[in-house]
Design a protein around this motif. Structure first.
Motif, PDB file in Angstrom:
ATOM      1  N   ASN A  48      35.454  62.708  29.458  1.00 44.67           N
ATOM      2  CA  ASN A  48      36.025  63.146  30.812  1.00 44.67           C
ATOM      3  C   ASN A  48      37.379  62.524  31.277  1.00 44.67           C
ATOM      4  O   ASN A  48      37.788  61.664  30.539  1.00 44.67           O
ATOM      5  CB  ASN A  48      35.017  62.610  31.871  1.00 44.67           C
ATOM      6  N   ALA A  49      37.909  63.170  32.124  1.00 47.56           N
ATOM      7  CA  ALA A  49      39.316  62.746  32.678  1.00 47.56           C
ATOM      8  C   ALA A  49      38.840  62.457  34.204  1.00 47.56           C
ATOM      9  O   ALA A  49      37.678  62.601  34.885  1.00 47.56           O
ATOM     10  CB  ALA A  49      40.121  63.872  32.953  1.00 47.56           C
ATOM     11  N   VAL A  50      39.507  61.225  34.651  1.00 53.66           N
ATOM     12  CA  VAL A  50      39.085  60.373  35.888  1.00 53.66           C
ATOM     13  C   VAL A  50      40.227  60.392  36.865  1.00 53.66           C
ATOM     14  O   VAL A  50      41.444  60.282  36.505  1.00 53.66           O
ATOM     15  CB  VAL A  50      38.555  58.974  35.371  1.00 53.66           C
ATOM     16  N   ILE A  51      39.841  60.677  38.224  1.00 55.04           N
ATOM     17  CA  ILE A  51      40.600  60.430  39.143  1.00 55.04           C
ATOM     18  C   ILE A  51      40.071  59.445  40.052  1.00 55.04           C
ATOM     19  O   ILE A  51      38.925  59.168  40.449  1.00 55.04           O
ATOM     20  CB  ILE A  51      40.815  61.577  40.321  1.00 55.04           C
ATOM     21  N   LEU A  52      40.726  58.233  39.999  1.00 58.54           N
ATOM     22  CA  LEU A  52      40.400  56.877  40.748  1.00 58.54           C
ATOM     23  C   LEU A  52      40.971  56.587  41.885  1.00 58.54           C
ATOM     24  O   LEU A  52      42.267  56.770  42.317  1.00 58.54           O
ATOM     25  CB  LEU A  52      40.636  55.732  39.857  1.00 58.54           C
ATOM     26  N   ASN A  53      40.250  56.341  42.988  1.00 57.97           N
ATOM     27  CA  ASN A  53      40.473  55.784  44.215  1.00 57.97           C
ATOM     28  C   ASN A  53      39.812  54.554  44.603  1.00 57.97           C
ATOM     29  O   ASN A  53      38.801  54.360  44.650  1.00 57.97           O
ATOM     30  CB  ASN A  53      40.134  56.791  45.251  1.00 57.97           C
ATOM     31  N   LEU A  54      40.814  53.616  45.179  1.00 56.95           N
ATOM     32  CA  LEU A  54      40.291  52.004  45.476  1.00 56.95           C
ATOM     33  C   LEU A  54      40.679  52.024  46.771  1.00 56.95           C
ATOM     34  O   LEU A  54      41.371  52.684  47.460  1.00 56.95           O
ATOM     35  CB  LEU A  54      41.163  51.066  44.409  1.00 56.95           C
ATOM     36  N   PRO A  55      39.803  51.032  47.653  1.00 56.03           N
ATOM     37  CA  PRO A  55      40.281  50.599  48.832  1.00 56.03           C
ATOM     38  C   PRO A  55      41.902  50.072  48.792  1.00 56.03           C
ATOM     39  O   PRO A  55      42.374  49.654  47.862  1.00 56.03           O
ATOM     40  CB  PRO A  55      39.621  49.328  49.142  1.00 56.03           C
ATOM     41  N   LEU A  56      42.444  50.629  50.093  1.00 52.23           N
ATOM     42  CA  LEU A  56      44.111  50.236  50.137  1.00 52.23           C
ATOM     43  C   LEU A  56      44.214  48.825  49.732  1.00 52.23           C
ATOM     44  O   LEU A  56      45.319  48.432  49.292  1.00 52.23           O
ATOM     45  CB  LEU A  56      44.570  50.699  51.544  1.00 52.23           C
ATOM     46  N   GLN A  57      43.239  48.032  50.499  1.00 56.10           N
ATOM     47  CA  GLN A  57      43.500  46.494  50.116  1.00 56.10           C
ATOM     48  C   GLN A  57      43.552  46.120  48.566  1.00 56.10           C
ATOM     49  O   GLN A  57      44.002  44.854  48.379  1.00 56.10           O
ATOM     50  CB  GLN A  57      42.413  45.632  50.919  1.00 56.10           C
ATOM     51  N   MET A  58      42.899  46.855  47.805  1.00 64.32           N
ATOM     52  CA  MET A  58      42.734  46.316  46.612  1.00 64.32           C
ATOM     53  C   MET A  58      43.640  47.349  45.420  1.00 64.32           C
ATOM     54  O   MET A  58      43.481  47.396  44.110  1.00 64.32           O
ATOM     55  CB  MET A  58      41.365  46.638  46.157  1.00 64.32           C
ATOM     56  N   VAL A  59      44.648  47.981  46.032  1.00 61.52           N
ATOM     57  CA  VAL A  59      45.428  48.617  45.164  1.00 61.52           C
ATOM     58  C   VAL A  59      46.058  48.012  43.985  1.00 61.52           C
ATOM     59  O   VAL A  59      46.383  48.334  43.081  1.00 61.52           O
ATOM     60  CB  VAL A  59      46.509  49.426  45.982  1.00 61.52           C
ATOM     61  N   THR A  60      46.501  46.573  44.626  1.00 59.82           N
ATOM     62  CA  THR A  60      47.221  45.665  43.416  1.00 59.82           C
ATOM     63  C   THR A  60      46.309  45.650  42.328  1.00 59.82           C
ATOM     64  O   THR A  60      47.041  45.384  41.213  1.00 59.82           O
ATOM     65  CB  THR A  60      47.602  44.344  44.249  1.00 59.82           C
ATOM     66  N   VAL A  61      45.146  45.502  42.646  1.00 58.65           N
ATOM     67  CA  VAL A  61      43.966  45.223  41.512  1.00 58.65           C
ATOM     68  C   VAL A  61      44.008  46.414  40.718  1.00 58.65           C
ATOM     69  O   VAL A  61      43.812  46.310  39.445  1.00 58.65           O
ATOM     70  CB  VAL A  61      42.577  44.809  41.906  1.00 58.65           C
ATOM     71  N   GLY A  62      44.094  47.657  41.469  1.00 57.46           N
ATOM     72  CA  GLY A  62      43.832  48.980  40.385  1.00 57.46           C
ATOM     73  C   GLY A  62      45.145  49.083  39.803  1.00 57.46           C
ATOM     74  O   GLY A  62      45.012  49.855  38.596  1.00 57.46           O
ATOM     75  N   SER A  63      46.331  48.413  39.994  1.00 59.91           N
ATOM     76  CA  SER A  63      47.489  48.578  38.995  1.00 59.91           C
ATOM     77  C   SER A  63      47.202  47.889  37.669  1.00 59.91           C
ATOM     78  O   SER A  63      47.787  48.454  36.646  1.00 59.91           O
ATOM     79  CB  SER A  63      48.887  47.699  39.606  1.00 59.91           C
ATOM     80  N   TRP A  64      46.316  46.833  37.597  1.00 61.29           N
ATOM     81  CA  TRP A  64      45.898  46.358  36.354  1.00 61.29           C
ATOM     82  C   TRP A  64      44.989  47.211  35.435  1.00 61.29           C
ATOM     83  O   TRP A  64      45.081  47.329  34.404  1.00 61.29           O
ATOM     84  CB  TRP A  64      45.340  44.883  36.671  1.00 61.29           C
ATOM     85  N   ILE A  65      44.317  47.958  36.366  1.00 60.95           N
ATOM     86  CA  ILE A  65      43.388  48.855  35.791  1.00 60.95           C
ATOM     87  C   ILE A  65      44.490  50.144  35.312  1.00 60.95           C
ATOM     88  O   ILE A  65      44.033  50.540  33.934  1.00 60.95           O
ATOM     89  CB  ILE A  65      42.416  49.634  36.517  1.00 60.95           C
ATOM     90  N   ASP A  66      45.522  50.635  35.870  1.00 59.51           N
ATOM     91  CA  ASP A  66      46.511  51.391  35.569  1.00 59.51           C
ATOM     92  C   ASP A  66      47.039  50.752  34.067  1.00 59.51           C
ATOM     93  O   ASP A  66      47.179  51.731  33.109  1.00 59.51           O
ATOM     94  CB  ASP A  66      47.573  51.603  36.449  1.00 59.51           C
ATOM     95  N   ASP A  67      47.573  49.570  33.858  1.00 59.07           N
ATOM     96  CA  ASP A  67      48.142  49.047  32.710  1.00 59.07           C
ATOM     97  C   ASP A  67      46.897  49.062  31.550  1.00 59.07           C
ATOM     98  O   ASP A  67      47.512  49.382  30.557  1.00 59.07           O
ATOM     99  CB  ASP A  67      48.502  47.696  32.998  1.00 59.07           C
ATOM    100  N   ALA A  68      45.922  48.699  32.096  1.00 56.03           N
ATOM    101  CA  ALA A  68      44.723  48.625  30.934  1.00 56.03           C
ATOM    102  C   ALA A  68      44.603  50.039  30.423  1.00 56.03           C
ATOM    103  O   ALA A  68      44.260  50.194  29.051  1.00 56.03           O
ATOM    104  CB  ALA A  68      43.267  48.190  31.379  1.00 56.03           C
ATOM    105  N   VAL A  69      44.615  51.045  31.280  1.00 55.11           N
ATOM    106  CA  VAL A  69      44.451  52.564  30.690  1.00 55.11           C
ATOM    107  C   VAL A  69      45.624  52.906  29.894  1.00 55.11           C
ATOM    108  O   VAL A  69      45.756  53.571  28.973  1.00 55.11           O
ATOM    109  CB  VAL A  69      44.253  53.599  31.894  1.00 55.11           C
ATOM    110  N   ALA A  70      46.952  52.503  30.215  1.00 56.75           N
ATOM    111  CA  ALA A  70      48.144  52.648  29.412  1.00 56.75           C
ATOM    112  C   ALA A  70      48.075  51.872  28.126  1.00 56.75           C
ATOM    113  O   ALA A  70      48.616  52.640  27.318  1.00 56.75           O
ATOM    114  CB  ALA A  70      49.447  52.312  30.323  1.00 56.75           C
ATOM    115  N   ALA A  71      47.431  50.835  28.245  1.00 56.10           N
ATOM    116  CA  ALA A  71      47.345  50.218  26.871  1.00 56.10           C
ATOM    117  C   ALA A  71      46.215  50.858  25.916  1.00 56.10           C
ATOM    118  O   ALA A  71      46.279  50.623  24.599  1.00 56.10           O
ATOM    119  CB  ALA A  71      46.846  48.876  27.194  1.00 56.10           C
ATOM    120  N   ALA A  72      45.460  51.819  26.326  1.00 52.19           N
ATOM    121  CA  ALA A  72      44.412  52.411  25.613  1.00 52.19           C
ATOM    122  C   ALA A  72      45.090  53.410  24.462  1.00 52.19           C
ATOM    123  O   ALA A  72      44.339  53.948  23.859  1.00 52.19           O
ATOM    124  CB  ALA A  72      43.497  53.212  26.493  1.00 52.19           C
TER     125      ALA A  72
END
Length: 635
Positions: A152-176
């Motif tokens: 699948n392809a994924v559209i991810l949405n996190l709580p606004l307070q946790m967006v900085t945590v989500g940026s690490w998920i962005d980097d992990a996906v970029a490393a994939a």
């Protein structure tokens, strides 16, 4: 941040047009990704895991700063489970999602059909909406890996307070190193708004995960089905809190107290598996309470000095938007530790962090005051360390003499490190008037339950009576649990399954393919219940089949067998006659073809056509008149 009060970096919101554009690009990229092999998908997930392991300390600091938990809790309950879960998913996705065959159960279908094949195909573009702040990294990261492995392809949405945590998920996906960057998009905005946009774009399914109050979660669901949305988008819920622990008379009280304290206080009580109710047999209630109070009094709560500061979070966010500069983070662990050690020598390390928001802290304090007013007694609390004036801290608390009808026992879940201890008199045998069953099962929000006893048979029997998803014996489960076991909500708090084989299949469509047992050339032109002309025969045959499947007596059963035998013999006779006619047609076809061809072949090749014969010249002296017989004329 919840622990320090420092402002987290601002992040630009994703516009509606950008969300729609992300979905459109994701659909194109997913069509190609669906054709990839399982080893190719697993290799991408392995690269994500390697990135997370290499940056575990920085990620844990970011989690602690955004959610209020300690760095140790972030490593234990977020980073470690994420890597364990995704390793199992990558290793087993091919086995779980490969086509599977199941032999027909009934003899009627066994004679007619080959084993049905179940094929698992990707959903397409899925939405991961995680309004939970309890596990802002682990839950979306694991589900993201499962979605990728299913194609699948994924559209991810996190709580606004946790967006900085989500940026690490962005980097992990970029490393994939995915074949297309459009296979993943992290959109920023209120969950209800994002859900409405995705639903209008016909995203095939949403996955809502978290342990939040039901009203807040259903806000997202209502947004999906709101005005202006023509089609209902399927969604999967995974909610729940208010787990419990049961301590029986023969339990190891020291182990039970240590385990329950950790399960109730970790993540400041903000866990879907957190123990928020403890039921202890009256014979050992006092001894257990003393041990639990001693443990609680030795614990501390306060800000974790190792958590990332606002400046470090801003530095991380800057690097998250520039993947090429990721290598600069490799040395950040030691530099940050050195800076922290230089600023404050030997800073106090708390056991328990802060709640995620001011609203949660005020709700917890109000619930504690209400419980005390109703007769509960605060028996022990954790100690404060560091500067707690800027954060949302609530001490870990043991409550005794709690009324069984208190809101802490029967009410909605409260995200707080409170452990009310309630004694009971007997285990019972599970009848309608059983005291323990009534105490445990009156609360519908429990995902897990823990049983402490030295008798395995008693634990197994009691586990079957508990109304919850997961039961652990002499231990406490924490999300997301064992990788091979399914996980999910319970009753009205979600029927979704995550993790394990069922969790992988949640990201797929099941398609059953059935094939006839006979070769197509040998198949009959009709079946017993099709339109065959004689409907009385169809009725008799169907009624006989029903009698064979559910006999009403010996005589009707034999009558049904006799009717079916006659019908089968008639069908066989008709089939033989039809086959003979077909054979004659097949045998006659070449002869007819030869005869047809001979009509167009010359005689020299055995055909019926003769070559044109030239006219003989007339004899000398003979002429032909056009209007009469020939006349001779002498020369």
């Amino acid at each position: 941040g919840p622990a320090s009060g420092a402002a987290l970096p601002s992040v630009p919101m994703t516009t509606s047009a950008q969300v729609v554009d992300a979905v459109d690009h994701a659909r194109v990229a997913q069509a190609l990704w669906a054709r990839s092999t399982f080893p190719e998908r697993a290799a991408c997930v392995e690269r994500m895991r390697t990135f997370v392991s290499a940056h575990k300390h920085d990620i844990a600091r970011a989690i602690a700063a955004a959610s209020g938990k300690t760095v140790q809790e972030a490593l234990t309950t977020e980073i470690l489970p994420s890597l364990v879960m995704t390793k199992w998913l990558a290793a087993n996705a091919r086995r779980v999602l490969q086509p599977a065959s199941e032999a027909p159960f009934h003899w009627l279908w066994r004679l007619r059909k080959r084993p049905a094949t179940t094929v698992y195909t990707p959903l397409g573009v899925v939405g991961l909406l995680a309004p939970s702040w309890q596990y802002p990294f682990a839950m979306p990261f694991v589900e993201l890996a499962a979605a990728f492995l299913a194609g699948n392809a994924v559209i991810l949405n996190l709580p606004l307070q946790m967006v900085t945590v989500g940026s690490w998920i962005d980097d992990a996906v970029a490393a994939a190193s995915l074949p297309s960057r459009h296979l993943f998009a992290h959109v920023v905005g209120p969950g209800s708004t994002i859900a409405t946009i995705l639903s209008s774009q016909r995203v095939p399914r949403f996955f809502l995960t978290g342990s939040v109050p039901v009203e807040a979660m259903w806000t997202h669901v209502d947004a999906m089905h709101g005005d202006g949305v023509e089609a209902i988008t399927p969604f999967a819920l995974e909610l729940g809190m208010r787990s419990c622990a049961i301590v029986l008379p023969d339990a190891n009280l020291e182990r039970a107290a240590q385990c329950i304290a950790w399960a109730g206080y970790q993540n400041a009580g903000m866990s879907c598996t957190g123990v928020q109710r403890v039921f202890v047999h009256r014979d050992v209630a006092s001894a257990f309470a003393r041990r639990l109070c001693a443990i609680t009094s030795s614990l501390t709560h306060g800000p974790d000095p190792d958590a990332a500061s606002a400046h470090q979070q801003q530095h991380h966010h800057h690097h998250a938007s520039h993947p090429r500069s990721r290598g600069a983070r490799a040395s950040s662990v030691s530099s940050n530790l050195d800076a922290a050690a230089t600023a404050t020598p030997n800073p106090p390390k708390p056991h328990i962090g802060a709640l995620a928001s001011l609203d949660e802290a005020e709700t917890a304090k109000a619930a504690l005051e209400t419980a005390v007013a109703s007769g509960a007694r605060v028996a022990a609390q954790s100690r404060e360390v560091g500067d707690c004036t800027q954060g949302f801290f609530v001490p870990a608390t043991v409550l005794l003499d709690v009324p069984t009808d208190s809101a802490l026992i029967t009410g909605e879940s409260i995200a707080a490190p409170f452990i009310p201890v309630v004694p009971f008199d007997a285990v019972g045998d599970g009848d309608d008037d059983d005291e323990l069953d009534d105490l445990v099962n009156r609360q519908a929000q429990a995902i897990t339950a823990s049983i402490f006893t030295r008798t395995p048979a008693v634990a197994r029997a009691l586990a079957r009576r508990l109304d919850c998803r997961v039961v652990t014996v002499n231990d406490a489960s924490f999300a997301p649990g064992p990788p091979e076991a399914p996980w999910g909500g319970w009753r009205e708090f979600g029927q979704r399954r995550v993790f394990g084989p069922i969790g992988l299949k949640e990201f797929s469509r099941e398609q059953s393919v059935e094939e006839p047992r006979m070769h197509p050339a040998l198949e009959a032109n009709s079946s017993v219940w099709w339109y065959n002309g004689d409907q009385r025969e169809v009725v008799e045959g169907t009624a006989a089949l029903i009698e064979l499947n559910a006999p009403t007596g010996l005589r009707p059963w034999f009558a049904a067998v006799w009717i079916l035998l006659l019908l089968i013999l008639r069908r066989i006779r008709m089939g033989i006659l039809r086959s003979l006619r077909r054979c004659r047609e097949i045998a006659a076809a070449p002869l007819q073809a030869v005869q047809s061809a001979r009509a167009y072949l010359p005689a020299s090749l055995g055909g019926a056509r003769s070559p044109p014969v030239a006219a003989a010249p007339p004899p000398r002296g003979v002429t032909f008149a056009a209007d009469g017989p020939a006349k001779s004329k002498e020369l």
